[in-house]
Design a protein around this motif. Structure first.
Motif, PDB file in Angstrom:
ATOM      1  N   SER A 284       0.783  -1.183   0.051  1.00  0.00           N
ATOM      2  CA  SER A 284       0.185   0.049  -0.029  1.00  0.00           C
ATOM      3  C   SER A 284       0.803   1.139   0.013  1.00  0.00           C
ATOM      4  O   SER A 284       0.746   2.376  -0.774  1.00  0.00           O
ATOM      5  N   ALA A 285       1.809   1.087   0.893  1.00  0.00           N
ATOM      6  CA  ALA A 285       2.624   2.386   1.041  1.00  0.00           C
ATOM      7  C   ALA A 285       3.633   2.397  -0.454  1.00  0.00           C
ATOM      8  O   ALA A 285       3.838   3.718  -0.842  1.00  0.00           O
ATOM      9  N   PHE A 286       3.852   1.615  -0.994  1.00  0.00           N
ATOM     10  CA  PHE A 286       4.737   1.529  -2.360  1.00  0.00           C
ATOM     11  C   PHE A 286       3.834   2.024  -3.375  1.00  0.00           C
ATOM     12  O   PHE A 286       4.129   2.817  -4.056  1.00  0.00           O
ATOM     13  N   ALA A 287       2.606   1.623  -3.412  1.00  0.00           N
ATOM     14  CA  ALA A 287       1.487   2.146  -4.453  1.00  0.00           C
ATOM     15  C   ALA A 287       1.324   3.720  -4.189  1.00  0.00           C
ATOM     16  O   ALA A 287       0.991   4.549  -5.033  1.00  0.00           O
ATOM     17  N   ALA A 288       1.301   4.053  -3.010  1.00  0.00           N
ATOM     18  CA  ALA A 288       1.086   5.492  -2.574  1.00  0.00           C
ATOM     19  C   ALA A 288       2.381   6.495  -2.825  1.00  0.00           C
ATOM     20  O   ALA A 288       2.442   7.846  -2.759  1.00  0.00           O
ATOM     21  N   GLY A 289       3.572   5.953  -3.027  1.00  0.00           N
ATOM     22  CA  GLY A 289       4.790   6.742  -3.711  1.00  0.00           C
ATOM     23  C   GLY A 289       5.730   6.700  -2.637  1.00  0.00           C
ATOM     24  O   GLY A 289       6.839   7.379  -2.662  1.00  0.00           O
ATOM     25  N   ARG A 290       5.728   5.887  -1.579  1.00  0.00           N
ATOM     26  CA  ARG A 290       6.865   5.997  -0.597  1.00  0.00           C
ATOM     27  C   ARG A 290       8.144   5.469  -1.275  1.00  0.00           C
ATOM     28  O   ARG A 290       9.200   5.722  -0.648  1.00  0.00           O
ATOM     29  N   TYR A 291       8.232   4.723  -2.000  1.00  0.00           N
ATOM     30  CA  TYR A 291       9.314   3.931  -2.674  1.00  0.00           C
ATOM     31  C   TYR A 291       9.222   4.158  -4.041  1.00  0.00           C
ATOM     32  O   TYR A 291       8.304   4.098  -4.839  1.00  0.00           O
ATOM     33  N   GLY A 292      10.510   4.704  -4.842  1.00  0.00           N
ATOM     34  CA  GLY A 292      10.490   4.648  -6.120  1.00  0.00           C
ATOM     35  C   GLY A 292      10.804   3.284  -6.931  1.00  0.00           C
ATOM     36  O   GLY A 292      10.240   3.073  -7.900  1.00  0.00           O
ATOM     37  N   ALA A 293      11.554   2.167  -6.095  1.00  0.00           N
ATOM     38  CA  ALA A 293      11.760   0.888  -6.805  1.00  0.00           C
ATOM     39  C   ALA A 293      11.853  -0.006  -5.573  1.00  0.00           C
ATOM     40  O   ALA A 293      12.239   0.507  -4.467  1.00  0.00           O
ATOM     41  N   ALA A 294      11.643  -1.286  -5.951  1.00  0.00           N
ATOM     42  CA  ALA A 294      11.946  -2.287  -4.855  1.00  0.00           C
ATOM     43  C   ALA A 294      12.390  -3.435  -5.425  1.00  0.00           C
ATOM     44  O   ALA A 294      12.359  -3.724  -6.901  1.00  0.00           O
ATOM     45  N   VAL A 295      13.411  -4.261  -4.783  1.00  0.00           N
ATOM     46  CA  VAL A 295      13.924  -5.642  -5.254  1.00  0.00           C
ATOM     47  C   VAL A 295      13.196  -6.659  -4.443  1.00  0.00           C
ATOM     48  O   VAL A 295      13.324  -6.701  -3.061  1.00  0.00           O
ATOM     49  N   VAL A 296      12.189  -7.472  -5.089  1.00  0.00           N
ATOM     50  CA  VAL A 296      11.639  -8.572  -4.582  1.00  0.00           C
ATOM     51  C   VAL A 296      11.376  -9.734  -5.453  1.00  0.00           C
ATOM     52  O   VAL A 296      11.871  -9.616  -6.491  1.00  0.00           O
ATOM     53  N   ARG A 297      10.955 -10.669  -4.901  1.00  0.00           N
ATOM     54  CA  ARG A 297      11.076 -12.069  -5.493  1.00  0.00           C
ATOM     55  C   ARG A 297       9.939 -12.006  -6.377  1.00  0.00           C
ATOM     56  O   ARG A 297       9.002 -11.190  -6.094  1.00  0.00           O
ATOM     57  N   ASN A 298       9.719 -12.597  -7.418  1.00  0.00           N
ATOM     58  CA  ASN A 298       8.615 -12.551  -8.269  1.00  0.00           C
ATOM     59  C   ASN A 298       7.364 -13.011  -7.753  1.00  0.00           C
ATOM     60  O   ASN A 298       6.345 -12.335  -8.132  1.00  0.00           O
TER      61      ASN A 298
END
Length: 446
Positions: A284-298
């Protein structure tokens, strides 16, 4: 005289009739009556004594341990029930091992008290070398062996034999916030960084545009996340930097793209969000713009976006372009067979069923982890990446540069050092020196 002749004629005529009559009677006379209906065949059981009935198959009691979380074990148990319907003679006693407790020593001890273990591919070779496993070549039935990807088979192969049966793979991806990328790059190109030079500019551009977002989010205790980001930023193989430099420990990073990538992490450490991407709050925070990019498992990416409202999910984009390099870590799991099992035949049968096409597809639907059969990527089923058409020089067809038994130890050490570094200690120079010395020490031990 006339009487004698008449008698002679009668005798001759009688003899002629006697000789001719067998020929006429030998010809069958057609019968106009209907043919008889054949009788029902006799019951074989009634015709001959039946053999003595075979005794019922004795159930094989299998102890199966799985390095997984609670939902993962629940899925395995449901799939195990499906296998039990096909093989009622095989019974399974389940045991879960938390991934945080699955050290090399713990796994080796676990093998002595189980028949089968589901574990990360990276752990298989060390257990095989220690004598804790039996080969599982016979579990690859039909075309299942030719269906496998080279990156997976190479991780479970040692000394000609196969010591694990791959179940799934889950390589890392980048996920971008489209709105953050658009704010930084402008209307001419909302694309996120795709080269090292662009990555080096990314944090500064965010600051210049006043975008209040971390430029990168990754799990501080996950070495694979760091490896994946370095591979994405440099365009290099994700296993390459595990090899010591020919120049020795002091020169391990000199003049390499890794130097620039890791220097960026060091200089812009304040903009790196150390978070675990396994909660709804993160996405939710990612979608709201708290992070520009993230490295996660597929799997985390696909399930994270699927759980968001469509309007929120539209602001995020999964980027698998880093899979276009020769090698990325598959992050797969395999079933391995204990050297102490008294039920080898039943265990091999059970493993073969648990890694079949249908259960691989079911596993993907439930967890987001990708199947290991090449042919499952041929159609347009769902949102699977085009792995089946990947060139031979690309993932997932290339083996890792090294599948040394000490790889789990290296990864564990890297994870601990990553956590320390992102936590503020040690300095970057000290961090590089320690890691290079670790590689050199490992090389000397070999």
């Amino acid at each position: 005289m006339g009487r004698r002749k008449a008698l002679l004629v009668i005798i001759i005529f009688g003899l002629m009739v006697l000789f001719v009559s067998p020929l006429t009677t030998s010809t069958p006379v057609p019968d106009d009556s209907p043919a008889a209906v054949p009788e029902e065949p006799a019951d074989p059981a009634a015709a001959s004594p039946s053999p003595s009935p075979l005794p019922p198959a004795q159930p094989a009691e299998l102890k199966v341990a799985a390095v997984t979380d609670e939902p993962g074990l629940a899925l395995l148990q449901r799939q195990g029930e499906q296998v039990a319907a096909l093989h009622p003679e095989i019974r399974v006693d389940w045991r879960r091992v938390d991934p945080s407790e699955a050290s090399a020593a713990a796994l080796q001890q676990l093998m002595e008290d189980t028949d089968i273990v589901l574990l990360p591919n990276e752990e298989v070779k060390a257990l095989a070398v220690s004598g804790s496993l039996l080969p599982v070549d016979s579990a690859f039935v039909g075309e299942s062996l030719s269906e496998q990807f080279g990156a997976l088979l190479s991780q479970v192969k040692w000394n000609v034999y196969l010591w694990g049966v791959p179940r799934d793979l889950d390589p890392y991806v980048l996920v971008w916030n489209r709105n953050v990328a658009a704010a930084v790059r402008g209307s001419n190109g909302a694309a996120a960084p795709s080269s090292l030079s662009q990555w080096l500019e990314w944090p500064q551009k965010l600051a210049e545009q006043g975008v209040n977002a971390s430029w990168l989010a990754l799990d501080p205790q996950d070495p694979y996340a760091l490896i994946a980001w370095v591979g994405a930023a440099t365009g290099r193989r994700q296993d390459e930097w595990f090899e010591p430099s020919e120049g020795g420990a002091a020169a391990a990073w000199t003049g390499q793209p890794y130097e620039q990538a890791l220097t960026l992490l060091s200089q812009q450490r304040a903009g790196v969000a150390a978070v675990k991407p396994d909660t709804a709050d993160f996405w939710s925070a990612f979608a709201a713009g708290r992070y520009g990019a993230a490295v996660v498992r597929n799997s985390a990416a696909t399930q994270g976006l699927a759980a968001l409202p469509s309007s929120a999910a539209a602001s995020l984009r999964i980027d698998r372009s880093l899979w276009e390099t020769p090698f990325v870590w598959p992050n797969g799991d395999s079933f391995a067979l204990s050297a102490w099992t008294p039920n080898q035949e039943a265990a091999v049968t059970w493993i073969g069923e648990m890694t079949g096409r249908r259960l691989q597809t079911e596993n993907e639907e439930a967890t987001g982890r990708l199947p290991v059969y090449r042919s499952l990527y041929d159609g347009e089923d769902g949102d699977r990446p085009a792995l089946a058409s990947a060139e031979s020089e690309r993932f997932p067809n290339q083996p890792p540069l090294s599948v040394a038994p000490d790889l789990p130890e290296k990864l564990s050490k890297l994870g601990a050092m990553l956590g320390e570094w992102l936590g503020g200690t040690p300095s970057f120079a000290e961090w590089k020196e320690r890691w290079a010395a670790s590689l050199a020490e490992s090389q000397a031990d070999d």
